[in-house]
Design an enzyme around this catalytic site. Structure first.
Site, mmCIF file in Angstrom:
data_model
loop_
_atom_site.group_PDB
_atom_site.id
_atom_site.type_symbol
_atom_site.label_atom_id
_atom_site.label_comp_id
_atom_site.label_asym_id
_atom_site.label_seq_id
_atom_site.Cartn_x
_atom_site.Cartn_y
_atom_site.Cartn_z
ATOM 1 N N GLU A 132 -19.586 -0.351 4.877
ATOM 2 C CA GLU A 132 -20.067 0.181 6.151
ATOM 3 C C GLU A 132 -21.062 1.282 5.786
ATOM 4 O O GLU A 132 -20.694 2.202 5.040
ATOM 5 C CB GLU A 132 -18.914 0.846 6.898
ATOM 6 C CG GLU A 132 -18.043 -0.090 7.683
ATOM 7 C CD GLU A 132 -16.888 0.692 8.318
ATOM 8 O OE1 GLU A 132 -17.094 1.282 9.386
ATOM 9 O OE2 GLU A 132 -15.807 0.707 7.719
ATOM 10 N N ARG A 143 -6.074 -0.331 -3.386
ATOM 11 C CA ARG A 143 -7.252 0.498 -3.596
ATOM 12 C C ARG A 143 -7.038 1.435 -4.769
ATOM 13 O O ARG A 143 -5.919 1.673 -5.217
ATOM 14 C CB ARG A 143 -7.625 1.264 -2.341
ATOM 15 C CG ARG A 143 -6.552 2.175 -1.781
ATOM 16 C CD ARG A 143 -7.082 3.014 -0.616
ATOM 17 N NE ARG A 143 -7.894 2.245 0.311
ATOM 18 C CZ ARG A 143 -9.082 2.644 0.785
ATOM 19 N NH1 ARG A 143 -9.616 3.775 0.417
ATOM 20 N NH2 ARG A 143 -9.739 1.919 1.642
ATOM 21 N N LYS A 183 -14.494 8.314 2.463
ATOM 22 C CA LYS A 183 -15.827 8.735 2.890
ATOM 23 C C LYS A 183 -15.761 9.878 3.902
ATOM 24 O O LYS A 183 -16.599 10.766 3.886
ATOM 25 C CB LYS A 183 -16.566 7.538 3.498
ATOM 26 C CG LYS A 183 -17.145 6.620 2.439
ATOM 27 C CD LYS A 183 -18.031 5.569 3.050
ATOM 28 C CE LYS A 183 -17.210 4.491 3.676
ATOM 29 N NZ LYS A 183 -17.988 3.275 3.978
#
Ligand code: ATP
Ligand code: MG
Length: 557
Positions: free
Chosen positions: A34, A259, A269
């Protein structure tokens, strides 16, 4: 790039699919960021998996920007992400896609769902939708608008698109199951009204598809065979399957993996953006940041990051990886490749009293003992030198082997010197260390087999140049911020950056270009800063120290 040999559960699945001829043996992956922030080392793990799998099985990997949220996305992030993926060593050829390129098609799919009676326009506010959704333990409550006729839904959705309604007044929702134990399946919103300018579609749209709806359909449009994502998307899988089944379109296989979490590192982020916005760091590419651009500026090599991603492997369970392993990978790479130089970071002057004042000579230094092909260079020597302040001690205990009055040491590549006396200023600081040298020890070789216990690095005072060197420490004071009750902003190390402005460097370092990585002998690895350096005026960032914490940890266990 060479395909890597080691294997893991994901590659076992892929290999089985190839063997059974699923998708005619094709492997087509994608990396789907994104564009609402820059990439971090966690993304590097995903990139290595997505691109690495395509390379290993001679398939393809797309770069697709999942740009469904116009309010948080910027072109600068798109450019940064492209640069970061390339820098990591991967290439998507002409396959750069944007979910926003599919907005027309996504709209048509939404209409298709309405026509099937599988989606409805809902007039509940965002807050009401949340309240009706229920919780993990309580079922949801159906929206009062759930049973609108198909005609009415089509009319309202068309008018949403035409801009007839204010933001937040209507949404389009999938009609799935308000009693589902999985809250994601309780009639999720698939379109919302947003009067926002999109970085690619401009003002064409005032309704935007939600991420979940967009992501799985984008994968399908691109005919992605294997869609890798992190574990948090496992609970979205039913929803993705539902969309693709209802629309009767190509069905990629989603495979989830854990992850990356790294000690002493924030990896989201949103949090990284906060560090930037609050000016806790100097931008996304601050050398303390775990971003790809920060690691690059710090001196990390793409090879070391890929090696790290390889070594950590892939699993289904969340875990915490020790930052020391990342540094170990870096050190291993730099040890093989970085040229060695001499730099004195905290200088004190040495004067060789029996060396002629007007004399200058050059000694040959080895650039890289790990690689003879890197050759040698000539290092100037003269009567006045700098050594590290730490390498001298006035009242030295027996165990201190370096310089002290009456003791002899080797100056690397140059001579044996013996300290005769020191001079101090009024504050009691040592300003000069007076020595004599043994002319018979030229090149740093012992003249008569006599031994010295220390070899010091040094620079010639008249030949040295002054440079700024920056040292860094972890941004966080704790290894695992998730275990703390405190907000991560309260766990910030206030002393994570130190600027050394009085360093004396050997002349050969002066002309190095940005991002050149070197070893300062006996000190550590450094990299020419790619923002603040100017031609002939390099600024150095400390990349990593020489001591390998990871080997120590391995030995202990
Ligand atoms: P963040 O959690 O940092 O906000 P994100 O998941 O929102 O990141 P995306 O741009 O959606 O960021 O991520 C692109 C891809 O990278 C996704 O497939 C995502 O699963 C993967 N990814 C993100 N963070 C990690 C991580 N820490 N480890 C491995 N893969 C990750
Ligand atoms: Mg995400």
């Amino acid at each position: 790039m060479e395909a890597k040999e080691n294997t893991h559960f994901i590659h076992e699945i892929v290999e089985e699919d190839i063997r059974t001829g699923k998708h005619d043996g094709a492997v087509h992956t994608r990396f789907p960021p994104e564009p609402n922030g820059h990439l971090h080392i966690g993304h590097a793990k995903a990139i290595c998996l997505d691109f690495g799998t395509a390379i290993k099985y001679k398939g393809k990997c797309n770069l697709r920007f999942d740009d469904t949220n116009p309010s948080k996305e910027e072109t600068a992030y798109v450019d940064g992400i492209r640069a970061d993926v390339h820098w990591l060593g991967f290439d998507w050829e002409d396959r750069e896609y944007y979910a926003s390129d599919y907005f027309d098609q996504l709209y048509d799919y939404a209409v298709q769902l309405i026509k099937k009676g599988k989606a409805f326009v809902c007039d509940l506010s965002g807050e009401e939708v949340r309240a009706y959704r229920g919780t993990l333990t309580e079922p949801g409550k159906p929206s009062p608008w759930r049973d609108r006729s198909i005609e009415e839904n089509l009319d309202l959705f068309t008018r949403m698109k035409a801009g007839e309604f204010p933001e937040g007044s209507h949404t389009l929702r999938a009609k799935i199951d308000m009693n589902s134990p999985n809250v994601h399946n309780r009639d999720p919103v698939i379109y919302r009204i947003m009067y926002a300018h999109h970085h690619r579609t401009g003002d064409k749209w005032c309704i935007y598809p939600m991420y979940d709806f967009t992501h799985c359909i984008s994968d399908s449009i691109e005919r992605i065979t294997h869609s890798f994502c992190t574990l948090e998307f496992e609970v979205h899988r039913y929803l993705y399957d539902w969309f693709l089944d209802e629309l009767e379109v190509f069905h990629p296989q989603q495979i989830e993996f854990a992850r990356l979490n790294l000690t002493y590192t924030v990896m989201s982020k949103r949090k990284l953006l906060k560090l930037v916005e609050d000016k806790i760091v100097d931008g996304w590419n601050d050398p303390r940041m775990p971003t790809v651009s920060g690691l690059r500026r710090r001196g990390y090599t793409p090879e070391s990051i890929r090696d790290f991603c390889d070594r950590i492997g892939l699993a289904k369970r969340e875990s915490m990886v020790d930052l020391a392993l990342l540094e170990h990978c870096l050190r291993t790479d730099l040890n093989a490749r970085a040229l060695r130089y001499m730099a004195v970071l905290n200088p004190v002057k040495v004067i060789i009293d029996n060396y002629p004042a007007d004399k200058e000579e050059y000694f040959t230094a080895v650039n890289n003992p790990e690689n003879p092909e890197d050759g040698t260079r000539e290092v100037p020597f003269s009567r006045e030198l700098y050594i590290e302040r730490d390498d001298f001690m006035e009242d030295a205990p027996k165990k201190f082997y370096r310089l002290s009055v009456g003791r002899e040491v080797r100056l690397r590549y140059a001579y044996f010197i013996t300290c005769e006396s020191i001079v101090k200023n009024e504050a009691g600081e040592i300003t000069e260390i007076h020595c004599t040298y043994d002319p018979a020890s030229s090149g740093g070789n012992s003249p008569d087999g006599r031994k010295v216990k220390a070899t010091l690095h040094w620079v010639s005072a008249v030949h040295a140049f002054e440079a700024e060197v920056r040292h860094f420490d972890n941004l966080l004071t704790v290894a695992n911020p998730a275990e703390s009750d405190l907000d991560f902003l309260e766990l910030i190390n206030a002393n994570s950056k130190e600027i050394l402005s009085n360093c004396k460097l050997e002349p050969a370092l002066r002309e190095l270009t940005a991002e050149t990585r070197v070893q300062f002998e006996r000190i550590g690895y450094y990299c020419v800063d790619n923002v603040d350096s100017k031609p002939g005026k390099p600024v150095f960032n400390r990349t990593v120290g020489l001591r390998d914490e990871w080997s120590r940890i391995q030995k202990r266990n």
